[in-house]
Design an enzyme around this catalytic site. Structure first.
Site, PDB file in Angstrom:
ATOM      1  N   ASN A 228      -6.393   3.031  11.032  1.00 19.99           N
ATOM      2  CA  ASN A 228      -5.676   1.887  11.580  1.00 19.99           C
ATOM      3  C   ASN A 228      -5.586   1.901  13.100  1.00 19.99           C
ATOM      4  OD1 ASN A 228      -4.153   4.081  10.341  1.00 19.99           O
ATOM      5  ND2 ASN A 228      -2.343   3.176  11.270  1.00 19.99           N
TER       6      ASN A 228
ATOM      7  N   GLN B 146      -7.395  -0.692   5.742  1.00 16.57           N
ATOM      8  CA  GLN B 146      -8.054  -1.222   6.946  1.00 16.57           C
ATOM      9  C   GLN B 146      -9.525  -1.564   6.719  1.00 16.57           C
ATOM     10  OE1 GLN B 146      -6.660  -2.145   9.756  1.00 16.57           O
ATOM     11  NE2 GLN B 146      -4.610  -1.334   9.384  1.00 16.57           N
TER      12      GLN B 146
ATOM     13  N   THR C 156       9.096  -7.453 -13.172  1.00 14.93           N
ATOM     14  CA  THR C 156       8.600  -8.822 -13.330  1.00 14.93           C
ATOM     15  C   THR C 156       7.538  -9.116 -12.273  1.00 14.93           C
ATOM     16  OG1 THR C 156      10.713  -9.488 -14.234  1.00 14.93           O
ATOM     17  CG2 THR C 156       9.311 -11.250 -13.394  1.00 14.93           C
TER      18      THR C 156
ATOM     19  N   CYS D 104       5.003   1.403  12.710  1.00 17.57           N
ATOM     20  CA  CYS D 104       6.069   2.242  12.168  1.00 17.57           C
ATOM     21  C   CYS D 104       6.570   3.223  13.220  1.00 17.57           C
ATOM     22  CB  CYS D 104       5.563   3.022  10.971  1.00 17.57           C
ATOM     23  SG  CYS D 104       4.315   2.157  10.031  1.00 17.57           S
TER      24      CYS D 104
ATOM     25  N   SER E  63      -3.335  -3.527   0.772  1.00 21.08           N
ATOM     26  CA  SER E  63      -2.122  -4.297   1.046  1.00 21.08           C
ATOM     27  C   SER E  63      -2.507  -5.695   1.530  1.00 21.08           C
ATOM     28  CB  SER E  63      -1.318  -3.570   2.123  1.00 21.08           C
ATOM     29  OG  SER E  63       0.058  -3.834   1.988  1.00 21.08           O
ATOM     30  N   ALA E  64      -1.975  -6.738   0.875  1.00 21.00           N
ATOM     31  CA  ALA E  64      -2.431  -8.111   1.130  1.00 21.00           C
ATOM     32  C   ALA E  64      -2.204  -8.573   2.570  1.00 21.00           C
ATOM     33  CB  ALA E  64      -1.740  -9.073   0.166  1.00 21.00           C
ATOM     34  N   HIS E  65      -1.078  -8.159   3.169  1.00 21.50           N
ATOM     35  CA  HIS E  65      -0.755  -8.718   4.490  1.00 21.50           C
ATOM     36  C   HIS E  65      -1.662  -8.188   5.598  1.00 21.50           C
ATOM     37  CE1 HIS E  65       1.488  -5.343   6.508  1.00 21.50           C
ATOM     38  NE2 HIS E  65       1.550  -4.926   5.269  1.00 21.50           N
TER      39      HIS E  65
ATOM     40  N   ALA F 222       0.836  -1.208   0.000  1.00 20.54           N
ATOM     41  CA  ALA F 222       0.000   0.000   0.000  1.00 20.54           C
ATOM     42  C   ALA F 222       0.864   1.249   0.000  1.00 20.54           C
ATOM     43  CB  ALA F 222      -0.932  -0.012   1.207  1.00 20.54           C
ATOM     44  N   THR F 223       2.007   1.190   0.654  1.00 17.73           N
ATOM     45  CA  THR F 223       2.889   2.361   0.679  1.00 17.73           C
ATOM     46  C   THR F 223       3.262   2.772  -0.746  1.00 17.73           C
ATOM     47  OG1 THR F 223       3.748   1.751   2.849  1.00 17.73           O
ATOM     48  CG2 THR F 223       5.116   3.232   1.524  1.00 17.73           C
TER      49      THR F 223
HETATM   50  C1  PLP Z   1      -0.481  -0.831   7.075  1.00 18.37           C
HETATM   51  C2  PLP Z   1      -1.119   0.355   6.445  1.00 18.37           C
HETATM   52  C3  PLP Z   1      -0.596   0.962   5.297  1.00 18.37           C
HETATM   53  C4  PLP Z   1       0.710   0.523   4.667  1.00 18.37           C
HETATM   54  O1  PLP Z   1       0.729  -0.786   4.254  1.00 18.37           O
HETATM   55  P1  PLP Z   1       2.161  -1.418   3.816  1.00 18.37           P
HETATM   56  O2  PLP Z   1       1.857  -2.810   3.485  1.00 18.37           O
HETATM   57  O3  PLP Z   1       3.072  -1.269   5.003  1.00 18.37           O
HETATM   58  O4  PLP Z   1       2.653  -0.607   2.682  1.00 18.37           O
HETATM   59  C5  PLP Z   1      -1.264   2.029   4.764  1.00 18.37           C
HETATM   60  N1  PLP Z   1      -2.396   2.485   5.306  1.00 18.37           N
HETATM   61  C6  PLP Z   1      -2.948   1.935   6.404  1.00 18.37           C
HETATM   62  C7  PLP Z   1      -4.221   2.475   6.943  1.00 18.37           C
HETATM   63  C8  PLP Z   1      -2.331   0.858   7.017  1.00 18.37           C
HETATM   64  O5  PLP Z   1      -2.869   0.315   8.116  1.00 18.37           O
END
Ligand code: PLP
Length: 387
Positions: A153, A181, A239, A326, A201-203, A71-72
Site C-alpha cells: 500500500n 492493493q 445478516t 491508520c 476490500s471494496a472501498h 479486509a481487516t
Molecule cells: C486498506 C488495506 C487493508 C485494510 O482494509 P480495510 O478496509 O481497512 O479493512 C489491508 N491491506 C492493505 C494492503 C490495505 O491497503
C-alpha cells in the site's frame, strides 16, 4: 481546486456503483434469507453480484468467496482460523510474513505471538521488495502459513506471488495473500497464481466502505470466527450486507473492465507526475517503476519533513499521505517505511501520492505545480537542507 491523491487509503464510490446500490436501500430491502417476496426478490441480484466477484478474480465455481465487513476482518479470519485449525493442539507453530504488511496482518500475528506462536517477519530490500527464495529459506516443518501481500500500500511494490505460492504448495504450507492493493490495479487471477486464501476490500476499488471478501480455494476449510445463523453457508454469520454486496460486485466488474485504462492512462499520468518530481534535485522514488502498481509513488524529498509537505499540499487542496491512514494521526514514522529505509531519512521525508481512474490530467498538472512550489518553499526554510 481539490485533488485527491490518496487512493491507496480509500477511493470515491463510482457513480455507477452508487446507482446499482440505491434500490436496495429503499425498495428491495428484504432479508434474502426470508421466505416471502420481499426477501426472495433480492436473491437473484445477490447471486449476480457474487458472480461478478468470482469473475473479477477468476475464481472457479467450487472455490469459496465469502463476503465480510472489510479486509481487516478477512485477514484476522485467515490468521486466527489457521491458528485454530493448524496450530492449537497440533504440530505446527510457525507463520511467515513480511515487515511491510498492513497493520491488520502484523497485529494479528503479534496477537498469536502472545499465545506462543513463532512468527518470522521478513525484511524487504531498499526497493521495498522481498524475493521468493528468501521466503523458501525460512519455511520449516513447523510452518503453518505464509502471509504475504500481493502489492504494498505504501510503495506499490508487487510481490512475486506466483513463485511464493508455488514454493508453499511444494512444501505443504498454506499461502494467504492480502490482495487489497492489487484489485483494479493489476490483473488478479487467483487460480493462475495458485493462492490458497486472498483478502480484499471494496472501498479500495471504488466500492462502498464496510464490505470486503475472503477467497478460499476449493478443498480448504477455515474455522469460522462468527458463529450464528446460516448466512454465507454458516461460514460467516450475520445478516447479509445486501447493499454492500451489490456495490462490491459492481465495483469489481468495473475494476476488471478498467484494468487496461489503469495500466495505460493512469500509468502515464503517474509517470508524468513522477518524472517531474524527480527533476527536482535530491528526490528519489522507492522501487522500480515496472515492479509497482501503476497508480502509486512513494517519494522522498531530501530536507523536507513529510508532515510539513503534507500540510503545504493540503492547504493548496492536494490530498496525499505520509504513510498509511491508520498511522497518520500520530507523528511516529510509519513502520513500513522504516522497514524499507536504510536510514531514518526516508521515514521522515516520505510522501505517498496514489492516483485512481478518476484522476485527471488537469489535476496532475496542478499537483506538479503545487508540489514544486512547496518543495522550494520548505527547502528554503529547512535547517537541514543546504540550498
Ligand atoms: C486498506 C488495506 C487493508 C485494510 O482494509 P480495510 O478496509 O481497512 O479493512 C489491508 N491491506 C492493505 C494492503 C490495505 O491497503
Amino acid at each position: 481546486m481539490r485533488v485527491y491523491l490518496d487512493n491507496n487509503a480509500t477511493t470515491i464510490v463510482d457513480p455507477i456503483v452508487k446507482d446499482a446500490m440505491e434500490p436496495f436501500h429503499s425498495q428491495m430491502y428484504g432479508n434474502p434469507n426470508s421466505l416471502h417476496s420481499f426477501g426472495m426478490e433480492v436473491r437473484p441480484y445477490l447471486k449476480q453480484a457474487v458472480d461478478k466477484l468470482y469473475d473479477g478474480i477468476n475464481a472457479r465455481d467450487k472455490d469459496d468467496i465469502i463476503v465480510t465487513s472489510c479486509a481487516t476482518e478477512s485477514i484476522n479470519w485467515v490468521i486466527k482460523g489457521i491458528y485454530f485449525d493448524k496450530i492449537l493442539n497440533k504440530d505446527k507453530n510457525h507463520i511467515i510474513t513480511t515487515e511491510v504488511e498492513h497493520p491488520a496482518v502484523i497485529a494479528a500475528c503479534k496477537f498469536l505471538e502472545s499465545l506462543g506462536v513463532k512468527v518470522t517477519y521478513l525484511p524487504v530490500n531498499q526497493d521495498g521488495f522481498v524475493d521468493a527464495s528468501t521466503v523458501e529459506n525460512f519455511i520449516s516443518d513447523e510452518t503453518a502459513l505464509v502471509s504475504i501481500m500481493w502489492a504494498n500500500n505504501e510503495t506499490g511494490a508487487i510481490f512475486p506471488i506466483k513463485e511464493i505460492a508455488q514454493i508453499c504448495r511444494d512444501r505443504g504450507v498454506l499461502f494467504h495473500t492480502d490482495g487489497v492493493q492489487a484489485i483494479g490495479k493489476i490483473p488478479v487471477d487467483v487460480v493462475d497464481m495458485g493462492v490458497d486464501f486472498m483478502t480484499f476490500s471494496a472501498h479500495k476499488f471504488h466500492g462502498p466502505k464496510g464490505v470486503g471478501g475472503l477467497y478460499i480455494r476449493d478443498g480448504l476449510e477455515l474455522t469460522s470466527l462468527f458463529h450464528g445463523g446460516e448466512h454465507m453457508g454458516g461460514k460467516r454469520s450475520g445478516t447479509l450486507n445486501v447493499t454492500g454486496i451489490i456495490g462490491m460486485g459492481e465495483a469489481m466488474r468495473l475494476a476488471k473492465e478498467s484494468l487496461n485504462y489503469e495500466g495505460t492512462e493512469i500509468r502515464r499520468l503517474r509517470d508524468k507526475l513522477e518524472d517531474t518530481i524527480l527533476e527536482l534535485p535530491d528526490t528519489f522514488v522507492v522501487g522500480q517503476r515496472d515492479k509497482r502498481t501503476p497508480n502509486t509513488i512513494l517519494v522522498s524529498v531530501k530536507g523536507v519533513e513529510g508532515e510539513a509537505m503534507l500540510w503545504d499540499l493540503n492547504k493548496a487542496g492536494v490530498a496525499a499521505s505520509t504513510g498509511s491512514a491508520c498511522a497518520s494521526e500520530d507523528l511516529e514514522a510509519n513502520p513500513i517505511i522504516i522497514a524499507i529505509g536504510s536510514d531514518s531519512e526516508l521515514a521522515h521525508t516520505a510522501i505517498r501520492l496514489s492516483l485512481s481512474r478518476f484522476t485527471t490530467e488537469e489535476e496532475i498538472d496542478y499537483t506538479i505545480k503545487i508540489f514544486k512550489d512547496s518543495c522550494l518553499r520548505l527547502r528554503d526554510i529547512s535547517s537541514s537542507y543546504a540550498n
